[in-house]
Design an enzyme around this catalytic site. Structure first.
Site, PDB file in Angstrom:
ATOM      1  CG  PHE A 288      -5.230 119.886  41.545  1.00  0.00           C
ATOM      2  CD1 PHE A 288      -4.511 120.074  40.654  1.00  0.00           C
ATOM      3  CD2 PHE A 288      -6.073 118.499  42.078  1.00  0.00           C
ATOM      4  CE1 PHE A 288      -4.146 118.408  39.995  1.00  0.00           C
ATOM      5  CE2 PHE A 288      -5.628 117.545  41.420  1.00  0.00           C
ATOM      6  CZ  PHE A 288      -5.083 117.581  40.243  1.00  0.00           C
ATOM      7  CB  ILE A 289      -9.708 120.908  39.833  1.00  0.00           C
ATOM      8  CG1 ILE A 289      -9.291 119.625  39.891  1.00  0.00           C
ATOM      9  CG2 ILE A 289     -10.664 120.241  38.429  1.00  0.00           C
ATOM     10  CD1 ILE A 289     -10.369 118.369  41.114  1.00  0.00           C
TER      11      ILE A 289
ATOM     12  CD  GLU B 179     -11.944 126.446  52.875  1.00  0.00           C
ATOM     13  OE1 GLU B 179     -11.465 125.483  52.284  1.00  0.00           O
ATOM     14  OE2 GLU B 179     -11.527 127.429  52.870  1.00  0.00           O
TER      15      GLU B 179
ATOM     16  CE  LYS C  88     -18.230 119.586  46.091  1.00  0.00           C
ATOM     17  NZ  LYS C  88     -18.160 121.435  45.690  1.00  0.00           N
TER      18      LYS C  88
ATOM     19  CB  THR D 160     -16.551 115.425  45.643  1.00  0.00           C
ATOM     20  OG1 THR D 160     -15.824 114.217  46.488  1.00  0.00           O
ATOM     21  CG2 THR D 160     -17.565 115.363  46.739  1.00  0.00           C
ATOM     22  CG  ASP D 161     -15.595 110.029  44.966  1.00  0.00           C
ATOM     23  OD1 ASP D 161     -15.481 110.734  45.423  1.00  0.00           O
ATOM     24  OD2 ASP D 161     -14.776 109.447  44.535  1.00  0.00           O
ATOM     25  CD  GLU D 162     -14.497 112.520  50.145  1.00  0.00           C
ATOM     26  OE1 GLU D 162     -14.503 112.775  51.158  1.00  0.00           O
ATOM     27  OE2 GLU D 162     -13.167 112.718  49.457  1.00  0.00           O
TER      28      GLU D 162
ATOM     29  CE1 TYR E 128     -14.955 118.840  49.824  1.00  0.00           C
ATOM     30  CE2 TYR E 128     -14.707 116.335  49.863  1.00  0.00           C
ATOM     31  CZ  TYR E 128     -14.824 117.450  49.077  1.00  0.00           C
ATOM     32  OH  TYR E 128     -15.016 117.668  47.882  1.00  0.00           O
TER      33      TYR E 128
END
Length: 347
Positions: free
Chosen positions: A12-13, A85, A162, A132-134, A158
């Site tokens: 996607f990105i 992933e 990251k 990611t912000d996660e 996940y």
């Protein structure tokens, strides 16, 4: 002229970044490496392969021998590392792939970048890591947004994988002098996103008259960023960002999941009502049967460890890079909806 390795460039990105880069820097050589898992689609790059000379390599960042071949073959100046992933639900049921790809795969790239750039004293290199912000965990309603100094507190396999890869990237800068940068972005939306993600899933299900599953009470809040604005931010980081720095990229655009779904329902209802071609093609949709897309909303059991709120403070990007998103949420969601409707008409 630069030579870029873009990992995950059929996702996607990554695919949107390749389209962005070809428009901005048509003279550059771009090599895309992608494993073509469920979220990767080589056809997203077919126009670029035909017109811009982009080269596609089907392969996995876990394959160290393949990576060695690529580094030996191409004089990479930049690596833009999207490959990961990334679906939280999948990480809960099958975390091994996340550890192997996001941690070991990233480390493979870092080792070879060090070998070819640091050990051979190649100037002008940059390893940009897309995160990611996660990794920052979850916010309460009144908490300030995540900044680059927020402590990591990942809550899913996940986000933990990251976070580990972010630490490895930082370590290769501080230990070996590798020229790295990292961006931690909020939720992206836009063209070419896999339909397991919220916005394309909702669009797909409305058009086909399927239920719209909402986790828990639907009040989990995310900060939404149009994908081209994310690509623009990465460009600025590569141009102006300092080595070893982290940049939070956000849209300053917080929405509860339920409210996003309701908005998309209303927009699609209007699109179908105003366009007879759409209405005839998507005759399973609620509007074609005299009802509303909102009638498809259903609430399902909440996801394990579901973070309540994410929000990004992009102040550092504003101050140091003069970064500001070019799309409003209204223009971005309109472009997104038009893209998916056009693609659905082709199916």
């Amino acid at each position: 002229m630069k030579t870029l390795l873009v990992t995950g460039g059929a996702g996607f990105i990554g695919s949107n970044f390749c389209h962005y880069w070809a428009k901005q820097y048509p003279e550059d050589k771009v090599v895309v490496l992608d494993a073509l898992t469920y979220a990767g689609h080589q056809e997203y790059l077919s126009e670029l392969q035909a017109q811009a000379g982009l080269e596609f390599v089907h392969g996995d960042i876990r394959d160290y021998a393949l990576l060695e071949e690529l580094f030996a073959k191409y004089p990479f100046d930049h690596i833009v590392h999207f490959a990961a992933e990334s679906h939280v639900d999948r990480s809960i049921t099958g975390p091994d792939a996340f550890i192997e790809t996001n941690i070991i795969g990233t480390h493979n790239l870092l080792k070879l970048a060090k070998q070819y750039w640091i050990d051979q004293e190649k100037p002008g290199h940059r390893f940009h890591h897309v995160s990611t912000d996660e990794v920052y965990g979850s916010l309460e309603a009144d908490d300030p947004a995540f900044s680059e100094t927020t402590a990591f507190a990942p809550n899913s396999p996940y986000s933990a994988s990251k976070a580990a890869s972010d630490h490895l990237v930082r370590a290769y800068h501080h230990t070996y002098g590798l020229n790295v940068s990292t961006s931690n972005c909020s939720n992206n939306y836009g063209p070419r996103q896999d339909k397991e993600k919220l916005i394309p899933l909702i669009i797909h299900n409305i058009l086909h008259g399927k239920q719209l599953p909402i986790y828990g009470d639907g009040m989990n809040i995310r900060d939404w960023l149009y994908v081209d604005d994310h690509c623009y931010a990465i460009d600025l980081i590569l141009q102006k960002g300092n080595a070893g720095e982290v940049y939070n990229v956000g849209g300053e655009n917080e929405w509860a999941n339920l409210h996003i779904v309701e908005l998309i329902c209303d927009l699609i209802d209007k699109k179908l009502q105003d366009n007879p071609e759409y209405l005839a093609r998507f005759n399973s949709s609620p509007v074609a049967n005299g009802s509303k897309a909102r009638d498809l909303i259903s609430f399902v059991k909440d996801r394990a460890g579901h973070d309540r709120r994410y929000a990004i403070d992009p102040g550092k990007c504003h101050a140091e890079l003069n970064y500001h998103p070019k799309e409003t949420f209204e223009t971005g969601i309109a472009k997104t909806l038009d893209w998916y409707l056009t693609e659905a008409l082709k199916a």
